[in-house]
Write a protein that holds these residues in place. Structure first.
Motif, PDB file in Angstrom:
ATOM      1  N   ASP A 167      -4.104   5.526   6.032  1.00  0.00           N
ATOM      2  CA  ASP A 167      -4.042   6.454   4.900  1.00  0.00           C
ATOM      3  C   ASP A 167      -3.936   7.900   5.366  1.00  0.00           C
ATOM      4  O   ASP A 167      -3.338   8.737   4.684  1.00  0.00           O
ATOM      5  CB  ASP A 167      -5.298   6.322   4.021  1.00  0.00           C
ATOM      6  CG  ASP A 167      -5.458   4.924   3.458  1.00  0.00           C
ATOM      7  OD1 ASP A 167      -4.427   4.317   3.121  1.00  0.00           O
ATOM      8  OD2 ASP A 167      -6.600   4.448   3.353  1.00  0.00           O
ATOM      9  N   LYS A 220       3.885  11.098   0.469  1.00  0.00           N
ATOM     10  CA  LYS A 220       4.829  10.744  -0.599  1.00  0.00           C
ATOM     11  C   LYS A 220       4.140  10.515  -1.938  1.00  0.00           C
ATOM     12  O   LYS A 220       4.613   9.738  -2.768  1.00  0.00           O
ATOM     13  CB  LYS A 220       5.632   9.499  -0.224  1.00  0.00           C
ATOM     14  CG  LYS A 220       6.514   9.657   0.999  1.00  0.00           C
ATOM     15  CD  LYS A 220       7.311   8.398   1.262  1.00  0.00           C
ATOM     16  CE  LYS A 220       8.161   8.532   2.504  1.00  0.00           C
ATOM     17  NZ  LYS A 220       8.935   7.303   2.785  1.00  0.00           N
ATOM     18  N   ARG A 237       1.298   9.042  -2.561  1.00  0.00           N
ATOM     19  CA  ARG A 237       0.552   7.780  -2.689  1.00  0.00           C
ATOM     20  C   ARG A 237      -0.935   8.068  -2.848  1.00  0.00           C
ATOM     21  O   ARG A 237      -1.520   8.872  -2.130  1.00  0.00           O
ATOM     22  CB  ARG A 237       0.779   6.905  -1.454  1.00  0.00           C
ATOM     23  CG  ARG A 237       0.203   5.514  -1.571  1.00  0.00           C
ATOM     24  CD  ARG A 237       0.525   4.725  -0.318  1.00  0.00           C
ATOM     25  NE  ARG A 237      -0.166   5.270   0.840  1.00  0.00           N
ATOM     26  CZ  ARG A 237      -1.404   4.917   1.188  1.00  0.00           C
ATOM     27  NH1 ARG A 237      -2.074   4.055   0.444  1.00  0.00           N
ATOM     28  NH2 ARG A 237      -1.966   5.427   2.251  1.00  0.00           N
ATOM     29  N   ARG A 243       0.817  -1.211   0.000  1.00  0.00           N
ATOM     30  CA  ARG A 243       0.000   0.000   0.000  1.00  0.00           C
ATOM     31  C   ARG A 243       0.851   1.263   0.000  1.00  0.00           C
ATOM     32  O   ARG A 243       0.317   2.369   0.051  1.00  0.00           O
ATOM     33  CB  ARG A 243      -0.922   0.000   1.220  1.00  0.00           C
ATOM     34  CG  ARG A 243      -1.960  -1.119   1.214  1.00  0.00           C
ATOM     35  CD  ARG A 243      -2.727  -1.154   2.515  1.00  0.00           C
ATOM     36  NE  ARG A 243      -3.306   0.152   2.811  1.00  0.00           N
ATOM     37  CZ  ARG A 243      -3.615   0.575   4.036  1.00  0.00           C
ATOM     38  NH1 ARG A 243      -3.378  -0.202   5.078  1.00  0.00           N
ATOM     39  NH2 ARG A 243      -4.152   1.757   4.214  1.00  0.00           N
ATOM     40  N   GLY A 244       2.158   1.093  -0.065  1.00  0.00           N
ATOM     41  CA  GLY A 244       3.044   2.248  -0.088  1.00  0.00           C
ATOM     42  C   GLY A 244       3.340   2.836   1.267  1.00  0.00           C
ATOM     43  O   GLY A 244       3.875   3.946   1.352  1.00  0.00           O
ATOM     44  N   ASN A 262      11.743   5.310  -0.679  1.00  0.00           N
ATOM     45  CA  ASN A 262      12.057   5.619  -2.070  1.00  0.00           C
ATOM     46  C   ASN A 262      13.559   5.836  -2.213  1.00  0.00           C
ATOM     47  O   ASN A 262      14.163   6.560  -1.422  1.00  0.00           O
ATOM     48  CB  ASN A 262      11.300   6.868  -2.525  1.00  0.00           C
ATOM     49  CG  ASN A 262       9.793   6.660  -2.515  1.00  0.00           C
ATOM     50  OD1 ASN A 262       9.305   5.538  -2.665  1.00  0.00           O
ATOM     51  ND2 ASN A 262       9.041   7.726  -2.329  1.00  0.00           N
TER      52      ASN A 262
END
Length: 504
Positions: free
Chosen positions: A423, A356, A358, A175-176, A181
């Protein structure tokens, strides 16, 4: 290529000033890996305690009801203090052996079966050390069946907990969430190997964003099409644009270039890693970590504020969970009202841009007619906000129920589910839509460095201010000055704003 002197880099990296010709690496005791290790150790200790209860139940042949079970332990022939000492010895040796095998850490560096093998090996080793301690103390009173059950059940629970940790981490990476990164500096054979290692092992929690070329480099390999995203002169811009967490130097660079990279890493709060063989004189005391099969050494650590972030997340889950339970009757009543007021679904689900960059699905009670998005273009001239945002008084798309829900911000109650999912947070910048982010300037992207929130500085200080600049300035101020105390003040202020009904 010139080399980097230890004395030069020590002034601008994670190394303390030079002492007696040596540099001392400053560890960050509150790093994400350290916090994860403490959490995993706590779970492992609880697993041993649970295994002990089951072992006593099975080994003594009866359930440990209050009184009988405790009596059996006290009258077993071994002083209670000695029994607790054996238990402490087993736990300490188990944690030490498990840590020795590298089973504590944020990234999952082993394959699933290799990890399970090491877990079994750690538990059996600790079991043998426990038996050795009992033999050295000539203890024959403690039931050997209890000891066998303890070791076996601990092994089973440890294996199960590791499966749980791995599943939980994989789900968040997919889900990130919690992933890092990565940009690789240098399009060399080493850089290509690192790229393949990251892309093939997603369980490491890293996402490869691209290569950065080094001017006049002799070590140039054939990079995949589209993987080179810019030159090293553009690194500061690329780091902001792609929300980079780590930069890995995969090629020997000039001293001035590495010093510049350290400055960029410090300015953008990015971790800077190097391959040890390239800079042996720079990293003599820094601990070696492993990115898959490749050893790496950090020459700049990012300040992740892990403890404060963990407290923020725990607070989000606790308060959001309580709010969902307490407000469930109101939520059901609102859902029925929305359904009866106008045709259409109860919930409005839109794609928003989170931390980020997402994309996630944001939940709200529907407050507009079902064709609201198509009507937006025809109302563009009546926009009362300056810049990217859209807002107008007496919006004809808002339903009768929607007007009241917006006035008291009740339409945002379903976003508590987004908070529980990770989230969003209770406090943070407003989650933008993709069309807004496309119009952002580079500096505006900084508001996406933290999780979006149900409320924030803009909502409590300038909700009716039409200026987009004011909106962004407050969000960036929150990102720069975030603290637990600031979150609490915003939550209290939000309650006052909601009670006054200043929403629109």
């Amino acid at each position: 290529m010139s080399t980097i002197s230890l004395n030069t880099l020590s002034k601008q990296s994670v190394f303390s000033p030079k002492i007696n010709g040596l540099s001392t690496f400053r560890r960050n005791p509150a790093s994400r890996a350290s916090v994860t290790m403490v959490m995993m150790m706590a779970v492992d200790i609880l697993s041993v305690c649970a295994a002990l209860v089951l072992a006593l139940t099975l080994g003594l042949g009866r359930w440990l009801v209050p009184g009988e079970g405790l009596k059996s332990i006290i009258l077993s022939g071994t002083p209670l203090s000695w029994q607790l000492g054996y238990l402490a010895w087993f736990i300490v040796t188990l944690l030490m052996v498990t840590r020795h095998h590298g089973l504590y850490g944020h990234t999952l560096t082993y394959s699933k079966w290799n990890e399970q093998r090491k877990v079994v090996q750690s538990c059996l080793t600790a079991g043998l050390l426990l038996c050795g301690a009992m033999y050295m103390m000539h203890n024959v009173a403690i039931s050997r069946a209890v000891v066998v059950y303890l070791v076996c059940l601990t092994t089973v629970l440890f294996c199960a907990s590791r499966v749980g940790w791995r599943y939980f981490a994989f789900r968040r990476y997919e889900r990130g969430l919690d992933s890092r990164n990565v940009i690789v500096v240098g399009v060399s054979s080493m850089g290509l190997a690192l790229c393949k290692q990251i892309e093939r092992n997603r369980h490491m929690g890293r996402v490869f964003k691209g290569f950065v070329e080094i001017p006049d480099s002799n070590a140039v390999a054939q990079a995949p099409t589209g993987s080179v995203i810019g030159s090293i002169d553009q690194l500061r811009y690329l780091a902001r644009l792609h929300f980079i967490d780590e930069i890995i130097i995969a090629e020997c660079c000039p001293a001035a270039m590495v010093l510049n990279l350290v400055d960029i890493a410090r300015e953008c709060c990015i971790e800077l890693l190097v391959i040890p063989g390239f800079y042996d004189g720079v990293t003599p005391e820094a601990p070696i970590e492993y990115l898959g099969e490749f050893p790496v050494v950090s020459i700049h650590r990012r300040n992740e504020r892990v403890i404060a972030s963990s407290i923020k997340r725990a607070t989000d889950v606790l308060l959001a969970g309580i709010a969902v339970l307490l407000l469930l009757p109101i939520s059901i009543a609102i859902a029925l009202w929305v359904k009866m007021d106008t045709p259409g679904p109860v919930f409005y689900v839109s794609e928003r841009i989170g931390k980020k960059g997402r994309v996630f699905h944001c939940f709200k009670f529907r407050t507009m007619v079902i064709n609201a998005e198509r009507l937006k273009d025809s109302l563009a001239e009546q926009n009362e906000r300056k810049g990217i945002l859209f807002k107008m008084k007496n919006d004809p798309r808002i339903t009768r129920a929607g007007g009241i829900l917006r006035k008291y911000s009740l339409d945002e109650l379903p976003q508590l589910l987004n908070v529980l999912r990770g989230d969003m947070s209770l406090v943070g910048p407003r989650p933008p839509i993709a069309s807004e982010v496309k119009q952002y300037e580079l500096e505006h992207l900084r508001r996406l460095e933290v999780s979006p929130g149900l409320t924030g500085l803009w909502q409590v200080r300038a909700r009716q201010d039409p200026s987009f600049e004011r909106y962004v300035a407050l969000d960036l101020a929150y990102v720069e000055n975030w603290s637990i105390w600031l979150d609490l003040k915003i939550l209290v202020r939000t309650a006052e704003v909601v009670m006054r009904g200043t929403g629109s």
